[in-house]
Scaffold this motif. Structure first.
Motif, PDB file in Angstrom:
ATOM      1  N   SER A  57       6.309 -11.589  15.163  1.00 25.40           N
ATOM      2  CA  SER A  57       6.885 -10.238  15.186  1.00 25.40           C
ATOM      3  C   SER A  57       8.113 -10.229  14.279  1.00 25.40           C
ATOM      4  O   SER A  57       8.975 -11.103  14.385  1.00 25.40           O
ATOM      5  CB  SER A  57       7.294  -9.889  16.622  1.00 25.40           C
ATOM      6  OG  SER A  57       8.110  -8.741  16.604  1.00 25.40           O
ATOM      7  N   CYS A  58       8.179  -9.239  13.394  1.00 26.85           N
ATOM      8  CA  CYS A  58       9.295  -9.253  12.427  1.00 26.85           C
ATOM      9  C   CYS A  58      10.589  -8.811  13.067  1.00 26.85           C
ATOM     10  O   CYS A  58      11.660  -8.984  12.493  1.00 26.85           O
ATOM     11  CB  CYS A  58       8.950  -8.381  11.224  1.00 26.85           C
ATOM     12  SG  CYS A  58       9.128  -6.610  11.535  1.00 26.85           S
ATOM     13  N   GLY A  59      10.499  -8.199  14.246  1.00 28.21           N
ATOM     14  CA  GLY A  59      11.714  -7.829  14.965  1.00 28.21           C
ATOM     15  C   GLY A  59      12.280  -6.479  14.577  1.00 28.21           C
ATOM     16  O   GLY A  59      13.311  -6.070  15.086  1.00 28.21           O
ATOM     17  N   LYS A  60      11.580  -5.759  13.689  1.00 27.37           N
ATOM     18  CA  LYS A  60      12.130  -4.478  13.235  1.00 27.37           C
ATOM     19  C   LYS A  60      12.177  -3.469  14.379  1.00 27.37           C
ATOM     20  O   LYS A  60      13.106  -2.681  14.477  1.00 27.37           O
ATOM     21  CB  LYS A  60      11.267  -3.937  12.086  1.00 27.37           C
ATOM     22  CG  LYS A  60      11.751  -2.624  11.518  1.00 27.37           C
ATOM     23  CD  LYS A  60      10.802  -2.123  10.433  1.00 27.37           C
ATOM     24  CE  LYS A  60      11.177  -0.720  10.017  1.00 27.37           C
ATOM     25  NZ  LYS A  60      10.174  -0.125   9.136  1.00 27.37           N
ATOM     26  N   CYS A  61      11.130  -3.478  15.222  1.00 25.11           N
ATOM     27  CA  CYS A  61      11.156  -2.475  16.290  1.00 25.11           C
ATOM     28  C   CYS A  61      11.137  -3.130  17.669  1.00 25.11           C
ATOM     29  O   CYS A  61      10.503  -4.158  17.887  1.00 25.11           O
ATOM     30  CB  CYS A  61      10.057  -1.427  16.117  1.00 25.11           C
ATOM     31  SG  CYS A  61       8.397  -2.046  16.171  1.00 25.11           S
ATOM     32  N   ILE A  93       3.459 -11.456   8.894  1.00 23.23           N
ATOM     33  CA  ILE A  93       3.652 -10.010   8.730  1.00 23.23           C
ATOM     34  C   ILE A  93       3.535  -9.605   7.253  1.00 23.23           C
ATOM     35  O   ILE A  93       3.266  -8.441   6.951  1.00 23.23           O
ATOM     36  CB  ILE A  93       5.000  -9.551   9.349  1.00 23.23           C
ATOM     37  CG1 ILE A  93       5.031  -8.037   9.538  1.00 23.23           C
ATOM     38  CG2 ILE A  93       6.198 -10.016   8.524  1.00 23.23           C
ATOM     39  CD1 ILE A  93       3.977  -7.483  10.444  1.00 23.23           C
ATOM     40  N   SER A 129       4.902   0.887  18.940  1.00 26.27           N
ATOM     41  CA  SER A 129       5.207  -0.113  17.908  1.00 26.27           C
ATOM     42  C   SER A 129       4.988   0.493  16.522  1.00 26.27           C
ATOM     43  O   SER A 129       4.120   1.338  16.326  1.00 26.27           O
ATOM     44  CB  SER A 129       4.300  -1.341  18.059  1.00 26.27           C
ATOM     45  OG  SER A 129       4.609  -2.017  19.244  1.00 26.27           O
ATOM     46  N   ALA A 130       5.734  -0.019  15.564  1.00 27.44           N
ATOM     47  CA  ALA A 130       5.719   0.599  14.229  1.00 27.44           C
ATOM     48  C   ALA A 130       4.593   0.103  13.347  1.00 27.44           C
ATOM     49  O   ALA A 130       4.291   0.724  12.332  1.00 27.44           O
ATOM     50  CB  ALA A 130       7.055   0.359  13.539  1.00 27.44           C
ATOM     51  N   CYS A 131       3.963  -1.027  13.669  1.00 22.91           N
ATOM     52  CA  CYS A 131       2.858  -1.475  12.805  1.00 22.91           C
ATOM     53  C   CYS A 131       1.764  -2.136  13.635  1.00 22.91           C
ATOM     54  O   CYS A 131       1.889  -2.288  14.853  1.00 22.91           O
ATOM     55  CB  CYS A 131       3.357  -2.418  11.701  1.00 22.91           C
ATOM     56  SG  CYS A 131       3.406  -4.151  12.161  1.00 22.91           S
ATOM     57  N   LEU A 186       0.781  -5.087  14.146  1.00 21.32           N
ATOM     58  CA  LEU A 186       0.998  -6.294  14.953  1.00 21.32           C
ATOM     59  C   LEU A 186       1.326  -5.906  16.393  1.00 21.32           C
ATOM     60  O   LEU A 186       0.712  -6.377  17.341  1.00 21.32           O
ATOM     61  CB  LEU A 186       2.119  -7.159  14.347  1.00 21.32           C
ATOM     62  CG  LEU A 186       2.300  -8.559  14.955  1.00 21.32           C
ATOM     63  CD1 LEU A 186       2.960  -9.512  13.968  1.00 21.32           C
ATOM     64  CD2 LEU A 186       3.066  -8.559  16.264  1.00 21.32           C
ATOM     65  N   GLY A 187       2.278  -4.995  16.519  1.00 16.13           N
ATOM     66  CA  GLY A 187       2.717  -4.599  17.850  1.00 16.13           C
ATOM     67  C   GLY A 187       1.683  -3.797  18.613  1.00 16.13           C
ATOM     68  O   GLY A 187       1.617  -3.859  19.846  1.00 16.13           O
ATOM     69  N   PRO A 222       7.714  -4.249   7.601  1.00 18.79           N
ATOM     70  CA  PRO A 222       6.770  -3.171   7.284  1.00 18.79           C
ATOM     71  C   PRO A 222       7.532  -1.882   6.956  1.00 18.79           C
ATOM     72  O   PRO A 222       8.670  -1.704   7.383  1.00 18.79           O
ATOM     73  CB  PRO A 222       5.970  -3.005   8.579  1.00 18.79           C
ATOM     74  CG  PRO A 222       6.069  -4.327   9.252  1.00 18.79           C
ATOM     75  CD  PRO A 222       7.446  -4.843   8.928  1.00 18.79           C
ATOM     76  N   CYS A 237       7.855  -4.121  20.137  1.00 13.08           N
ATOM     77  CA  CYS A 237       7.078  -5.297  19.744  1.00 13.08           C
ATOM     78  C   CYS A 237       7.932  -6.554  19.878  1.00 13.08           C
ATOM     79  O   CYS A 237       7.482  -7.574  20.399  1.00 13.08           O
ATOM     80  CB  CYS A 237       6.576  -5.102  18.318  1.00 13.08           C
ATOM     81  SG  CYS A 237       5.974  -6.575  17.518  1.00 13.08           S
ATOM     82  N   ARG A 238       9.175  -6.489  19.408  1.00 11.24           N
ATOM     83  CA  ARG A 238      10.032  -7.682  19.442  1.00 11.24           C
ATOM     84  C   ARG A 238      10.198  -8.185  20.873  1.00 11.24           C
ATOM     85  O   ARG A 238      10.017  -9.365  21.148  1.00 11.24           O
ATOM     86  CB  ARG A 238      11.410  -7.321  18.840  1.00 11.24           C
ATOM     87  CG  ARG A 238      12.459  -8.395  19.000  1.00 11.24           C
ATOM     88  CD  ARG A 238      13.618  -8.184  18.046  1.00 11.24           C
ATOM     89  NE  ARG A 238      13.970  -6.796  17.835  1.00 11.24           N
ATOM     90  CZ  ARG A 238      15.012  -6.164  18.400  1.00 11.24           C
ATOM     91  NH1 ARG A 238      15.807  -6.801  19.219  1.00 11.24           N
ATOM     92  NH2 ARG A 238      15.262  -4.898  18.128  1.00 11.24           N
TER      93      ARG A 238
HETATM   94  S1  SF4 Z   1       5.374  -3.675  15.418  1.00 15.27           S
HETATM   95 FE1  SF4 Z   1       5.409  -4.414  13.305  1.00 15.27          FE
HETATM   96  S2  SF4 Z   1       7.349  -3.555  12.530  1.00 15.27           S
HETATM   97 FE2  SF4 Z   1       7.554  -3.500  14.731  1.00 15.27          FE
HETATM   98  S3  SF4 Z   1       8.553  -5.479  15.256  1.00 15.27           S
HETATM   99 FE3  SF4 Z   1       6.314  -5.740  15.430  1.00 15.27          FE
HETATM  100  S4  SF4 Z   1       5.754  -6.636  13.487  1.00 15.27           S
HETATM  101 FE4  SF4 Z   1       7.746  -5.675  13.172  1.00 15.27          FE
END
Ligand code: SF4
Ligand SMILES: Cc1cc2nc3c(=O)[nH]c(=O)nc-3n(C[C@H](O)[C@H](O)[C@H](O)COP(=O)(O)O)c2cc1C
Length: 564
Positions: free
Chosen positions: A492-496, A321, A538-540, A542-543, A339, A499-500
């Protein structure tokens, strides 16, 4: 006798440097082979970061261990055991056999795609990347040079990369290097530089394709100083290994591109954010920076002009990420690498909330060539109405894997069959991935696509950073999709939430033959629903990109998901 630096000395060494956390973490990790609780407290105090936040950040990075190696892998030396790449291509090439081979040396840990998909399986060991199909074949060798095209197409990114000695100052200057910078500083205003780049049609090569001239202009016009240039050399997308080749064989081109961006945008400081798994590139780029400093090409009053630009390398610590620009900037600033919400964008609120250009390696190295030969030259390199070139990292079931610079608009089939020799004898191409893994699969009639963003998008995918992995007709595409989704779930960074949880649920639905206790209709409904939600919320990137795997699997290979 060498003395070992104390915690306080390490903190003192780095705390006044720009972007100090990453180098400080590496200094502790190099000394102790793990980050102790005491070290975290020392660093937190020195850099004024809350201790709890720093604990979370340290545990986020894959290559930073919170435990002494002996505790986790039976190693006596204190060094972590070998890590074997189990990316999509390496798992086809016998990564599991290599893990068994290396069991006696403490192997067991894997790492996601290490960006050497054009060679046998990479292994991270004793701070180096070795490559080889079996344990007794492992060797530390330079990355292969890009593959030359059949001859009729002029290159931009790789134009000088094969010149002898190109990685050193003499070789680079001897083959036209730094001419564009001399010309820009001597005869062009920053605005004229921006104009030339904008007219060339160059768009970002890191994945998002944002017009480069427009980005540079936004930073030039933004209020706030000092301004910053960041070269995104994180290259974590599975199946992408183009930036590594450039960094190892043409490091001065990256530096020249960054100085030009600094001149155009009005920046005085720059960072190369380098992926952890590229240790050879780290030495090469650091050496090139020293050469450039000695030659008066970096530092104050570059080539006697008014331009002052200081350049630093910051090494990532293993997190896909961190290639996403907001996450990268947080990582540089010593924050948890989530992100960022956008807007505002980095061009106005980037590093330390000040105007920042973030550009990919390939984007930056295209700029000196464009300024040497002109915007129209660059435009004319593409086919039809398409401007310029794109580097494709080609790997998997293909006879000549490697980096190819193609004119935009080249048919994919020409690259696969005529340039790269096609699939192994007796096999046919079943599918390819696009944008590494992020674009999902193309198969069937859609393999007749041309290599440019509009055509690939018309098939529901995208070119992105240009990684293409080939899978022949012997491959189980459900298994490939499962590995791909497991990668996104791990990274997945797990922020949202969408996606998590979504990447986890999709990984489960692709596991063990796919059925997951559901009939075909319910499975399809659930998987589509998960994908739609992730794409919408999803916020970025990746998701939003991960469901391309399941969407394209359902489109091309329904019979492999639900065998009759
Ligand atoms: S969509 Fe992006 S910000 Fe949200 S959990 Fe996935 S990697 Fe993180
Ligand atoms: C999950 C994710 C990973 C990314 N990884 C990279 C990367 O490794 N290298 C890169 O240049 N851009 C990467 N990007 C794109 C960057 O966010 C950004 O758009 C790019 O660095 C801008 O440079 P460019 O305009 O030259 O392409 C990634 C984006 C996402 C969403």
């Amino acid at each position: 006798m060498t003395t070992i630096a104390t915690d306080a000395e390490l903190c003192q060494r780095w705390k006044h440097e720009p972007a100090p956390l990453l180098p400080l973490l590496h200094a502790f990790h190099d000394r102790d082979h793990y980050i102790s609780d005491t070290a975290i407290r020392e660093m937190a105090a020195a850099l004024s970061i809350p201790v709890a936040e720093l604990f979370g950040t340290v545990s986020f990075y894959h290559h930073l261990s919170g435990q002494q190696s002996g505790q986790q892998s039976g190693q006596q030396s204190g060094q972590p055991g070998p890590k074997v790449c189990d990316g999509p291509v390496c798992s086809l090439r016998g990564a599991s056999r290599l893990i068994t081979d290396l069991a006696g040396k403490g192997a067991g840990a894997t790492m996601p795609c290490a960006g050497r998909c054009d060679e046998p399986v990479p292994v991270f060991m004793d701070g180096r990347i070795l490559v080889g199909a079996r344990a007794n074949e492992l060797e530390d060798r330079p990355s292969p040079l890009p593959v030359a095209n059949p001859g009729q197409f002029e290159e931009c990114v790789f134009a000088g990369i094969r010149e002898p000695g190109r990685a050193r100052m003499d070789g680079y200057r001897g083959s036209g290097g730094y001419e564009a910078l001399e010309r820009a500083l001597g005869h062009m205003s920053p605005d004229q530089v921006i104009e030339e780049i904008a007219d060339s049609g160059l768009a970002g090569r890191g994945g998002a394709g944002f017009p480069t001239g427009q980005k540079w202009r936004a930073v030039a016009e933004a209020a706030g100083e000092p301004k910053t240039i960041v070269c995104n050399a994180d290259e974590g997308e599975p199946g992408c290994f183009k930036d590594r080749a450039v960094l190892e064989h043409d490091p001065h081109a990256v530096i020249e591109g960054m100085i030009l961006a600094a001149y155009a945008g009005g920046a005085t400081r720059g960072f190369i954010y380098l992926r952890y798994e590229y240790p050879a590139a780290l030495d090469i780029i650091q050496n090139a920076i020293s050469e450039a400093q000695q030659a008066g090409l970096l530092g104050d009053h570059i080539l006697g002009s008014g331009l002052c630009f200081h350049l630093y390398v910051r090494r990532g610590a293993g997190a896909y990420i961190c290639g996403e620009e907001g996450s990268l900037l947080n990582s540089l600033e010593g924050k948890h690498p989530f992100p960022r919400n956008r807007p505002p964008f980095p061009v106005t609120h980037g590093f330390e909330d000040l105007p920042t250009i973030v550009n990919n390696v390939e984007t930056l190295v295209s700029c000196p060539q464009i300024l040497r030969h002109g915007a129209q030259w660059y435009r004319s390199l593409g086919l039809g109405e398409h401007a310029g070139t794109k580097v494709i990292s080609l790997s998997g079931d293909i006879q000549r894997p490697g980096n190819y610079e193609v004119p935009m608009g080249l048919p994919l089939s020409t690259l696969l069959k005529e340039w790269a020799g096609g699939p192994p004898p007796g096999r046919t191409v079943q599918a390819v991935t696009m944008a590494g893994l992020s674009g999902g699969f193309l198969a069937g009639q859609d393999l007749e696509v041309t290599l440019d963003e509009p055509d690939i998008r018309s098939k529901g995918s995208f070119l992105g950073a240009g990684g293409i992995m080939v899978f022949d007709d012997s491959r189980d595409m459900l298994k490939v999709a499962h590995g791909a989704m497991a990668f996104f779930a791990d990274e997945s960074c797990g922020k949202c939430f969408p996606c998590r949880i979504g990447t986890q649920r999709l990984t489960e639905r692709l596991a063990d033959g796919g059925a997951h206790g559901l009939d075909a209709d319910s499975w399809t409904r659930e998987v589509k629903d998960l994908g739609r939600t992730m794409m919408a919320t999803s916020a970025c990137g990746l998701g939003t990109a991960a469901p391309n795997i399941t969407r394209s699997l359902m489109k091309y290979f329904p019979h492999q998901i639900h065998p009759a």
